[in-house]
Design a protein around this motif. Structure first.
Motif, PDB file in Angstrom:
ATOM      1  N   THR A 132       0.849  -1.185   0.000  1.00 43.07           N
ATOM      2  CA  THR A 132       0.000   0.000   0.000  1.00 43.07           C
ATOM      3  C   THR A 132       0.893   1.247   0.000  1.00 43.07           C
ATOM      4  OG1 THR A 132      -0.091   0.164   2.410  1.00 43.07           O
ATOM      5  CG2 THR A 132      -1.733  -1.252   1.332  1.00 43.07           C
ATOM      6  N   LYS A 134       0.995   3.570   2.219  1.00 42.09           N
ATOM      7  CA  LYS A 134       1.545   3.748   3.561  1.00 42.09           C
ATOM      8  C   LYS A 134       2.687   2.773   3.830  1.00 42.09           C
ATOM      9  CE  LYS A 134      -2.501   5.758   5.869  1.00 42.09           C
ATOM     10  NZ  LYS A 134      -3.465   5.620   6.977  1.00 42.09           N
ATOM     11  N   GLN A 135       2.559   1.550   3.336  1.00 43.95           N
ATOM     12  CA  GLN A 135       3.633   0.576   3.532  1.00 43.95           C
ATOM     13  C   GLN A 135       4.897   0.982   2.790  1.00 43.95           C
ATOM     14  OE1 GLN A 135       1.591  -3.038   2.290  1.00 43.95           O
ATOM     15  NE2 GLN A 135       1.482  -3.770   4.414  1.00 43.95           N
ATOM     16  N   SER A 137       5.799   4.084   2.081  1.00 40.53           N
ATOM     17  CA  SER A 137       6.369   5.196   2.840  1.00 40.53           C
ATOM     18  C   SER A 137       7.065   4.695   4.103  1.00 40.53           C
ATOM     19  CB  SER A 137       5.272   6.207   3.206  1.00 40.53           C
ATOM     20  OG  SER A 137       4.748   6.827   2.060  1.00 40.53           O
ATOM     21  N   ALA A 138       6.474   3.682   4.746  1.00 39.72           N
ATOM     22  CA  ALA A 138       7.085   3.111   5.949  1.00 39.72           C
ATOM     23  C   ALA A 138       8.413   2.441   5.620  1.00 39.72           C
ATOM     24  CB  ALA A 138       6.132   2.112   6.603  1.00 39.72           C
ATOM     25  N   TYR A 468       7.581  10.978   3.898  1.00 42.57           N
ATOM     26  CA  TYR A 468       6.119  11.076   3.846  1.00 42.57           C
ATOM     27  C   TYR A 468       5.634  12.315   3.095  1.00 42.57           C
ATOM     28  CZ  TYR A 468       6.049   7.335   7.311  1.00 42.57           C
ATOM     29  OH  TYR A 468       6.209   6.132   7.959  1.00 42.57           O
ATOM     30  N   PRO A 471       3.106  11.410  -0.805  1.00 39.77           N
ATOM     31  CA  PRO A 471       2.252  10.210  -0.799  1.00 39.77           C
ATOM     32  C   PRO A 471       1.546  10.044  -2.143  1.00 39.77           C
ATOM     33  CG  PRO A 471       1.162  11.988   0.351  1.00 39.77           C
ATOM     34  CD  PRO A 471       2.538  12.485   0.023  1.00 39.77           C
ATOM     35  N   THR A 473      -1.438   9.504  -2.666  1.00 37.86           N
ATOM     36  CA  THR A 473      -2.758  10.161  -2.661  1.00 37.86           C
ATOM     37  C   THR A 473      -2.680  11.615  -3.115  1.00 37.86           C
ATOM     38  OG1 THR A 473      -2.420  10.670  -0.310  1.00 37.86           O
ATOM     39  CG2 THR A 473      -3.660   8.675  -0.842  1.00 37.86           C
TER      40      THR A 473
END
Length: 487
Positions: A132, A134-135, A137-138, A468, A471, A473
């Protein structure tokens, strides 16, 4: 803040206001003659204010060592300032030939291996591993978590052991981790590899800066730091074409293009770790390619101590509580937010302009060339004009802010692409002055080793913020991200 650094005050040939002052400093840099070996003589008797704030003790207790340096000490006493300066330049050139190519190549691989996550994310790793936004970015920020945590401990280990051994070991580890990322199968394994990669690379930049501050005088520092740092721009310059080339290996031997990218960048790092072990050196006194006289001249000109003090809890607290650490860390943080995000996300930003993936990979290279030129220019200015580091940093940040403002307001894709050159130019202009400021402001080596690592550690938290900033999005314009950086 008075920008003139502590070590610049100690540099005997730097900014001497009159001949009498120059003679006083010249005398201060000469190691004590053998007739005074029974007592300890300080290298700096009085600074400009009349106080000896950082005495440098010269004690020659070993008889062989006394005989080794007897001729060079007497020559240093009689040499004219011009002769000693000419000798110093010759010694510096010899060190440059032996040292700078290695540091530049090693730092090139350092940055290539840490920033390739931006290229592989565009090359399809997110789809192939079912990540995803977020993953992803992590995974990018995972590097900076351990990078920050282990920076100070790594430099303490370096100081207590051998710089050559330690820098070579951590290079080997990060090469293995880069290679291992070619075979990850899910988010957890990618995240773990990025954590270990950050832990390994954490001590490299502070360690190199510490070594360079031992080998060069402050006025020789800026341009060499610039040459060292411009390798990050060179890595950005070639990473796009490498990613472009590996895209054509998609499916070969059952591997994806991004897997070949990790392999091609991991294997050379492993090989270079062996080169590092055999060709780097901890101290000029250990090398065989300088004469005893040249070593004595270098020692006098760099104010090297006879015995380095060990790192203790007291020296650690002294270093981290110094107000200069906080100031340098803040400036480094702001620089890291912008430089890291630009280096990692340039292909993503260009992709948002509407270009194809392969074209975006290729177009990410030219702005990094602009940054390379700006880094070298900034390093030259930092050395050429004394006490202008603060002005140089302000000019760089201001230019970068202008570039981000143009990215926000311009609509034409090629005009926005030109704005990337303004950003890279501004960030490159301030880089050498920014990174090289801390190492020349802490004359005691045990304090310097901790302070430099602490500044890089705190400043590198900007890398987490940068991870971050872009993103998925916020595609394709990334207006929120660019507005944050402009401010």
């Amino acid at each position: 803040m008075r920008e003139r650094t502590v070590l610049e005050k100690m540099d005997t040939e730097h900014d001497c206001p009159d001949e009498g002052h120059a003679e006083k400093e010249d005398a201060a840099t000469v190691p004590p003659p053998l007739t005074h070996l029974s007592t300890t003589t300080t290298a700096l008797e009085e600074e400009e204010g009349g106080h000896d704030t950082h005495p440098r003790a010269y004690t020659l207790e070993d008889t062989d060592l006394n005989e080794k340096y007897v001729s060079s000490s007497s020559v240093l006493s009689d040499d004219s300032r011009e002769q000693r300066e000419a000798e110093g330049k010759q010694i510096t050139r010899i060190i440059d030939i032996r040292l700078m190519p290695l540091f530049c190549v090693f730092y090139f691989m350092d940055h290539l291996d840490r920033a390739n996550i931006g290229n592989v994310s565009l090359a399809g790793i997110q789809t192939d591993l079912n990540l995803t936004a977020k993953q992803l970015s992590a995974a990018i920020s995972a590097f900076y978590i351990t990078y920050i945590i282990f920076e100070v401990p790594s430099n303490i280990i370096l100081k207590r052991t051998s710089a050559v051994m330690w820098l070579s070991v951590i290079m080997l580890i990060w090469g293995v981790m880069t290679l291992a990322m070619a075979f990850v199968r899910d988010f957890q394994s990618l995240f773990a590899c990025r954590l270990l990669l950050g832990a390994a690379e954490s001590g490299y930049i502070p360690g190199i800066l510490y070594l360079m501050s031992k080998f060069y005088r402050p006025r020789e520092f800026g341009l060499r730091i610039a040459l060292f740092l411009c390798m990050s721009s060179v890595s950005g310059l070639v990473s796009g074409p490498i990613a472009y080339g590996t895209a054509y290996l998609e499916g070969q031997k059952g591997l994806h293009g991004w897997q070949y990218l990790f392999i091609l960048e991991g294997v050379p790092t492993i090989v270079l770790s062996v080169v590092s072990y055999f060709f780097l050196f901890d101290d000029v006194s250990q090398v065989s390619w300088l004469t005893a006289h040249q070593k004595a001249v270098h020692k006098a000109l760099t104010h090297a101590t006879e015995v380095e003090a060990p790192i203790t809890v007291h020296s650690f607290l002294r270093a981290v509580s110094d107000w200069k650490c906080g100031l340098f860390s803040s400036v480094y943080f702001l620089s890291a937010v912008n430089t890291v995000s630009f280096q990692v996300f340039t292909p993503t930003i260009i992709d948002g302009f509407g270009f194809s993936v392969l074209t975006s990979q290729l177009l990410s290279a030219p702005p990094h060339f602009m940054q390379l030129v700006a880094v070298i220019t900034g390093g030259y200015i930092a050395d050429r004009y004394a006490n202008k580091r603060g002005v140089l940093i302000m000019a760089g940040f201001g230019t970068g802010a202008l570039g981000y403002l143009l990215l926000i307001v311009l609509k034409d894709i090629w005009a926005r692409y030109v704005a990337l050159f303004i950003i890279s130019g501004g960030m490159g202009l301030q880089m050498a002055a920014n990174v090289g400021w801390a190492p020349i402001n802490f004359p005691e080596l045990e304090i310097r080793a901790i302070a430099v690592a602490f500044v890089v550690m705190m400043g590198s938290t900007g890398g987490i913020v940068a991870s971050y900033l872009y993103p998925g999005t916020d595609k394709p314009q990334f207006c929120k991200s660019m507005h944050a950086q402009w401010r």
